[in-house]
Design an enzyme around this catalytic site. Structure first.
Site: not given
Length: 222
Positions: A9, A11, A168
């Protein structure tokens, strides 16, 4: 099975983009004569995208048309300052270098619009290094749908079982698990205080990028 691809991922996992994303929100708030929001509090919402930030900064705006107009203003503001203070998380340089030195392809699958993801990656000198980059608008569906994960595997000519996907947010783990990949929860990301990462059912929980690097060193040689 040997690890042949690391997918990440963007961000809150590969790059700390919160300073620029929250900065864009605060510029928008200032333009509307509203007080700035707290970086720490707003950062927890960055992985949920522009709408979550707008809802946080403008909680009294409930009209969908007005919200959408603010989202467009936010995205325009953010694009002008997309990679000013954003930075690789400490230890991520070593992770990427390990991949590149050991014939492990690495890439990014994000729900961020592709043109913004490209700007971030280019601003950090990563765009030419990554083997694949998919944004939230690259395909008709996005995470938690597993299709982007499977599409990345096709582009990289690797099997899902040869991939590790790190994120996250719960949708990252959901997408990777559904695609048949090993998955990792990035505990250094933009996580609410109340979250229990074990509830996401990841293959591994990584406390820091350094712990990811240690895992890959072992997995890449098996």
């Amino acid at each position: 099975m040997q690890l042949r691809a690391l997918l990440l991922d963007l961000d809150g996992t590969l790059v700390d983009t919160a300073p620029d994303m929250v900065g864009a929100l605060n510029r928008l708030l200032d333009a509307h004569q509203r007080p700035a929001c707290d970086l720490s509090a707003a950062s927890k919402l960055v992985s949920n995208g522009a709408r979550a930030l707008i809802e946080f900064g403008f909680p009294d705006i409930q009209n969908e048309r007005e919200q959408q107009a603010l989202i467009e203003q936010f995205l325009s503001t953010y694009q002008q300052h997309v990679c000013v203070d954003s930075a690789l998380y400490d230890g991520m340089h070593d992770v990427l270098s390990y991949c590149e030195s050991n014939d492990i392809k690495w890439g990014v699958i994000t729900n961020k619009p592709l043109h913004l993801a490209k700007d971030v990656m280019a601003g950090l000198g990563l765009l030419e290094r990554c083997a694949v980059l998919l944004g939230g608008d690259s395909l008709p569906v996005k995470k938690p749908d597993p299709v982007p994960m499977l599409h990345a595997c096709m582009l990289l000519s690797v099997a899902p079982s040869e991939c590790l996907y790190i994120g996250d947010h719960e949708r990252d783990v959901q997408a990777g698990n559904a695609a048949g990949m090993d998955t990792g929860a990035a505990a250094w990301g933009y996580l609410p205080h109340s979250v229990n990462l074990e509830d996401w059912n990841p293959t591994c929980i990584f406390s820091t990028p350094a712990s990811l690097d240690e895992y890959m060193t072992g997995r890449g040689n098996t």
